[in-house]
Design a protein around this motif. Structure first.
Motif, PDB file in Angstrom:
ATOM      1  N   THR A  84       0.839  -1.204   0.000  1.00  0.00           N
ATOM      2  CA  THR A  84       0.000   0.000   0.000  1.00  0.00           C
ATOM      3  C   THR A  84       0.874   1.254   0.000  1.00  0.00           C
ATOM      4  O   THR A  84       0.419   2.331   0.383  1.00  0.00           O
ATOM      5  CB  THR A  84      -0.923   0.014   1.234  1.00  0.00           C
ATOM      6  OG1 THR A  84      -0.116  -0.074   2.425  1.00  0.00           O
ATOM      7  CG2 THR A  84      -1.907  -1.140   1.201  1.00  0.00           C
ATOM      8  N   ARG A  97       2.823   4.578  -0.929  1.00  0.00           N
ATOM      9  CA  ARG A  97       2.471   5.727  -1.751  1.00  0.00           C
ATOM     10  C   ARG A  97       3.688   6.163  -2.561  1.00  0.00           C
ATOM     11  O   ARG A  97       4.818   6.132  -2.082  1.00  0.00           O
ATOM     12  CB  ARG A  97       2.009   6.887  -0.870  1.00  0.00           C
ATOM     13  CG  ARG A  97       0.799   6.573  -0.008  1.00  0.00           C
ATOM     14  CD  ARG A  97      -0.488   6.549  -0.780  1.00  0.00           C
ATOM     15  NE  ARG A  97      -0.853   7.854  -1.290  1.00  0.00           N
ATOM     16  CZ  ARG A  97      -1.954   8.104  -1.992  1.00  0.00           C
ATOM     17  NH1 ARG A  97      -2.801   7.119  -2.262  1.00  0.00           N
ATOM     18  NH2 ARG A  97      -2.219   9.323  -2.414  1.00  0.00           N
ATOM     19  N   HIS A  98       3.439   6.559  -3.801  1.00  0.00           N
ATOM     20  CA  HIS A  98       4.500   7.054  -4.674  1.00  0.00           C
ATOM     21  C   HIS A  98       3.987   8.296  -5.393  1.00  0.00           C
ATOM     22  O   HIS A  98       2.768   8.490  -5.517  1.00  0.00           O
ATOM     23  CB  HIS A  98       4.898   5.992  -5.707  1.00  0.00           C
ATOM     24  CG  HIS A  98       5.471   4.745  -5.101  1.00  0.00           C
ATOM     25  ND1 HIS A  98       6.730   4.686  -4.554  1.00  0.00           N
ATOM     26  CD2 HIS A  98       4.945   3.494  -4.959  1.00  0.00           C
ATOM     27  CE1 HIS A  98       6.971   3.464  -4.110  1.00  0.00           C
ATOM     28  NE2 HIS A  98       5.904   2.719  -4.338  1.00  0.00           N
ATOM     29  N   ARG A 142       3.929   8.823  -8.493  1.00  0.00           N
ATOM     30  CA  ARG A 142       3.101   8.317  -9.595  1.00  0.00           C
ATOM     31  C   ARG A 142       2.046   7.381  -9.033  1.00  0.00           C
ATOM     32  O   ARG A 142       2.362   6.439  -8.295  1.00  0.00           O
ATOM     33  CB  ARG A 142       3.961   7.586 -10.629  1.00  0.00           C
ATOM     34  CG  ARG A 142       4.978   8.455 -11.333  1.00  0.00           C
ATOM     35  CD  ARG A 142       5.805   7.623 -12.308  1.00  0.00           C
ATOM     36  NE  ARG A 142       4.977   7.062 -13.379  1.00  0.00           N
ATOM     37  CZ  ARG A 142       5.423   6.140 -14.246  1.00  0.00           C
ATOM     38  NH1 ARG A 142       6.653   5.670 -14.138  1.00  0.00           N
ATOM     39  NH2 ARG A 142       4.624   5.700 -15.193  1.00  0.00           N
ATOM     40  N   GLN A 143       0.782   7.619  -9.390  1.00  0.00           N
ATOM     41  CA  GLN A 143      -0.327   6.829  -8.874  1.00  0.00           C
ATOM     42  C   GLN A 143      -1.231   6.374 -10.023  1.00  0.00           C
ATOM     43  O   GLN A 143      -1.475   7.131 -10.962  1.00  0.00           O
ATOM     44  CB  GLN A 143      -1.154   7.648  -7.880  1.00  0.00           C
ATOM     45  CG  GLN A 143      -0.406   8.070  -6.616  1.00  0.00           C
ATOM     46  CD  GLN A 143      -0.276   6.924  -5.630  1.00  0.00           C
ATOM     47  OE1 GLN A 143      -1.260   6.296  -5.250  1.00  0.00           O
ATOM     48  NE2 GLN A 143       0.951   6.648  -5.211  1.00  0.00           N
ATOM     49  N   ASP A 182       4.876  -1.368  -7.705  1.00  0.00           N
ATOM     50  CA  ASP A 182       5.564  -0.775  -6.559  1.00  0.00           C
ATOM     51  C   ASP A 182       7.080  -0.768  -6.773  1.00  0.00           C
ATOM     52  O   ASP A 182       7.758   0.215  -6.444  1.00  0.00           O
ATOM     53  CB  ASP A 182       5.209  -1.558  -5.294  1.00  0.00           C
ATOM     54  CG  ASP A 182       5.929  -1.035  -4.067  1.00  0.00           C
ATOM     55  OD1 ASP A 182       5.712   0.139  -3.711  1.00  0.00           O
ATOM     56  OD2 ASP A 182       6.725  -1.789  -3.469  1.00  0.00           O
ATOM     57  N   ILE A 208       5.491   3.031  -8.719  1.00  0.00           N
ATOM     58  CA  ILE A 208       4.136   3.420  -9.120  1.00  0.00           C
ATOM     59  C   ILE A 208       3.176   2.856  -8.077  1.00  0.00           C
ATOM     60  O   ILE A 208       3.159   1.643  -7.830  1.00  0.00           O
ATOM     61  CB  ILE A 208       3.769   2.878 -10.515  1.00  0.00           C
ATOM     62  CG1 ILE A 208       4.758   3.369 -11.569  1.00  0.00           C
ATOM     63  CG2 ILE A 208       2.348   3.278 -10.889  1.00  0.00           C
ATOM     64  CD1 ILE A 208       4.574   2.736 -12.933  1.00  0.00           C
ATOM     65  N   GLY A 209       2.387   3.725  -7.450  1.00  0.00           N
ATOM     66  CA  GLY A 209       1.449   3.290  -6.431  1.00  0.00           C
ATOM     67  C   GLY A 209       0.075   2.994  -7.006  1.00  0.00           C
ATOM     68  O   GLY A 209      -0.330   3.571  -8.022  1.00  0.00           O
ATOM     69  N   VAL A 210      -0.638   2.083  -6.354  1.00  0.00           N
ATOM     70  CA  VAL A 210      -1.997   1.723  -6.763  1.00  0.00           C
ATOM     71  C   VAL A 210      -2.984   2.304  -5.753  1.00  0.00           C
ATOM     72  O   VAL A 210      -2.893   2.030  -4.555  1.00  0.00           O
ATOM     73  CB  VAL A 210      -2.172   0.194  -6.849  1.00  0.00           C
ATOM     74  CG1 VAL A 210      -3.633  -0.161  -7.127  1.00  0.00           C
ATOM     75  CG2 VAL A 210      -1.274  -0.386  -7.938  1.00  0.00           C
ATOM     76  N   ILE A 211      -3.912   3.115  -6.234  1.00  0.00           N
ATOM     77  CA  ILE A 211      -4.921   3.741  -5.381  1.00  0.00           C
ATOM     78  C   ILE A 211      -6.097   2.772  -5.218  1.00  0.00           C
ATOM     79  O   ILE A 211      -6.734   2.399  -6.214  1.00  0.00           O
ATOM     80  CB  ILE A 211      -5.435   5.052  -5.993  1.00  0.00           C
ATOM     81  CG1 ILE A 211      -4.272   5.995  -6.309  1.00  0.00           C
ATOM     82  CG2 ILE A 211      -6.453   5.714  -5.082  1.00  0.00           C
ATOM     83  CD1 ILE A 211      -4.678   7.190  -7.158  1.00  0.00           C
ATOM     84  N   SER A 254     -10.093  10.551  -7.747  1.00  0.00           N
ATOM     85  CA  SER A 254      -8.683  10.197  -7.931  1.00  0.00           C
ATOM     86  C   SER A 254      -8.157  10.721  -9.257  1.00  0.00           C
ATOM     87  O   SER A 254      -6.980  11.117  -9.358  1.00  0.00           O
ATOM     88  CB  SER A 254      -8.503   8.677  -7.863  1.00  0.00           C
ATOM     89  OG  SER A 254      -8.846   8.180  -6.580  1.00  0.00           O
ATOM     90  N   ALA A 296      -4.369  10.835 -10.826  1.00  0.00           N
ATOM     91  CA  ALA A 296      -4.105   9.449 -11.226  1.00  0.00           C
ATOM     92  C   ALA A 296      -3.805   9.413 -12.713  1.00  0.00           C
ATOM     93  O   ALA A 296      -4.553   9.954 -13.530  1.00  0.00           O
ATOM     94  CB  ALA A 296      -5.307   8.562 -10.905  1.00  0.00           C
TER      95      ALA A 296
END
Length: 405
Positions: A163, A165-166, A168-169, A194, A198-201, A236, A241
């Motif tokens: 989880t 955060r970056h 880039r999302q 990750d 790159i983070g996943v929302i 988002s 995003a």
């Protein structure tokens, strides 16, 4: 093709679109050469040219019949014909228009109605679907062979899902059946992203893409699901995003159509277009990233099944193969790689006999190079092919994650 819509047909919301598509068809028949159902059945009405003619008749005022409905039902919506067509006929949209008119005019038998309503109740509902899958696993030995084939083999648990955060999302579509049938697919995707910073929302309010309803006689219900997803994703998107990632190419193909399907909805047209523009199959994201920075142990001999929704709908044929080759995987040749496996969403359940024939033909081609494993990019294809109990089938991202050192 010369076309004269009936007065009633001209009142349809998509009448102008239907007439334009019909006029673009020159009836050359090239489409039949690559149509899976025409190849199996040899009936002109079970090929794109024949189905276009049937829809033309209906829109010109001829009363549809149960036979008309049957020939339209048998279409997989694989869109192979669109890839083949020299005139660029937008066949799948014409088929959707024609099916809606025919289904409104021709009542289905009780058994068909029950099956379709059951699929619409179960498949888009992840919680209910998971409970039924768990029950099926416990009763597997007692189930008919056809139902056993729909249960997953050797389900890999999702494992830890980052989880972090970056800057880039991205958003990710969780899907309806994939969390139960292949829970590690999206988890592996999140872990690979990750590693690329790159983070996943997470957006729990987003649900089924809408394709199941839309293709089972409930187009407005499917569009309502699209509207709910747009509402869920919009905050988002406004916060930056950069993409909406799909790991199931069937869902991706439908989301990329939101802009077109909702273009006449004043409340959603602009936002639907934005969502479609942001929709990305996973390979579209990863092919632009520096995966070479990781060491890769790619010893497994694999065959890639390219889903119709990836190659014909999204025009991404060869993209996953190129990425896998770039990473050093040993891909075996696959004859007739443009052909459908017979999954086609719920088509394998509404047309089981034809579906099994297409599946076995596809597996014969995929196994001709003696791979250790088959990988694909769509959960429906994955479970359908794996259900034959032959060479194991997985999503390609799982293999990539395991190979990264």
């Amino acid at each position: 093709m010369q076309t004269l819509l009936s007065e009633q047909a001209r009142l349809l919301p998509r009448a102008a679109e239907a007439e334009s598509i019909l006029r673009s068809c020159v009836h050359c028949g090239f489409c039949n050469a690559t149509c899976p159902t025409y190849q199996l059945l040899g009936d002109e009405l079970d090929g794109p040219r024949g189905r276009i003619y049937l829809i033309k008749q209906v829109l010109e005022g001829h009363a549809p019949t149960a036979k008309t409905q049957l020939h339209l039902d048998r279409c997989l919506s694989c869109r192979n014909c669109e890839t083949t067509c020299p005139s660029g006929v937008d066949y799948h949209n014409l088929l959707d228009i024609g099916r809606a008119v025919v289904d409104a005019a021709v009542p289905r038998p009780a058994g068909q109605r029950l099956l379709r309503q059951s699929l619409r109740a179960v498949v888009p509902n992840p919680g209910l679907f998971k409970r039924l899958i768990n029950t099926g696993e416990r009763l597997r030995a007692l189930l008919p062979e056809a139902l056993q084939a729909k249960l997953p083999r050797n389900v890999r648990p999702a494992g830890e899902r980052t989880t972090a955060r970056h800057p880039r999302q991205v958003l990710i579509l969780e899907g309806c059946v994939q969390p139960s049938l292949s829970p590690n697919t999206n988890a592996a995707t999140a872990r690979v992203l990750d590693r690329l910073q790159i983070g996943v929302i997470p957006v729990s309010q987003a649900g089924c893409c809408g394709a199941v309803d839309y293709h089972l006689d409930a187009q407005e219900a499917g569009l309502n699901r699209a509207r709910r997803n747009i509402d869920a994703w919009w905050p988002s998107i406004e916060n930056g995003a950069e993409a909406i990632v799909q790991t199931a190419s069937g869902c991706g193909a439908f989301i990329k159509d939101y802009g077109h399907l909702l273009s006449h909805d004043p409340a959603y047209a602009l936002r639907a277009g934005r969502v479609s523009a942001l929709a990305r199959d996973l390979v579209e994201v990863l092919r632009d990233e520096p995966l070479e920075q990781f060491k890769v142990n790619a010893a497994t001999r694999i065959a890639f099944h390219c889903p119709c929704t990836l190659q014909h709908a999204q025009k991404l044929g060869g993209a996953v193969e190129a990425l896998l080759n770039r990473l050093g995987f040993n891909l075996t040749p696959v004859p007739d790689s443009h052909l459908c496996c017979g999954s086609a969403g719920t088509w394998s359940l509404t047309q089981p006999e034809l579906s099994r024939q297409l599946r076995d033909n596809r597996l014969n081609a995929l196994e001709s190079g003696q791979p250790q494993l088959i990988v694909t990019a769509n959960i429906g294809c994955q479970i359908h092919l794996d259900g034959a109990g032959r060479t194991p089938v997985r999503h390609w991202i799982e293999l990539v994650e395991e190979a990264l050192i």
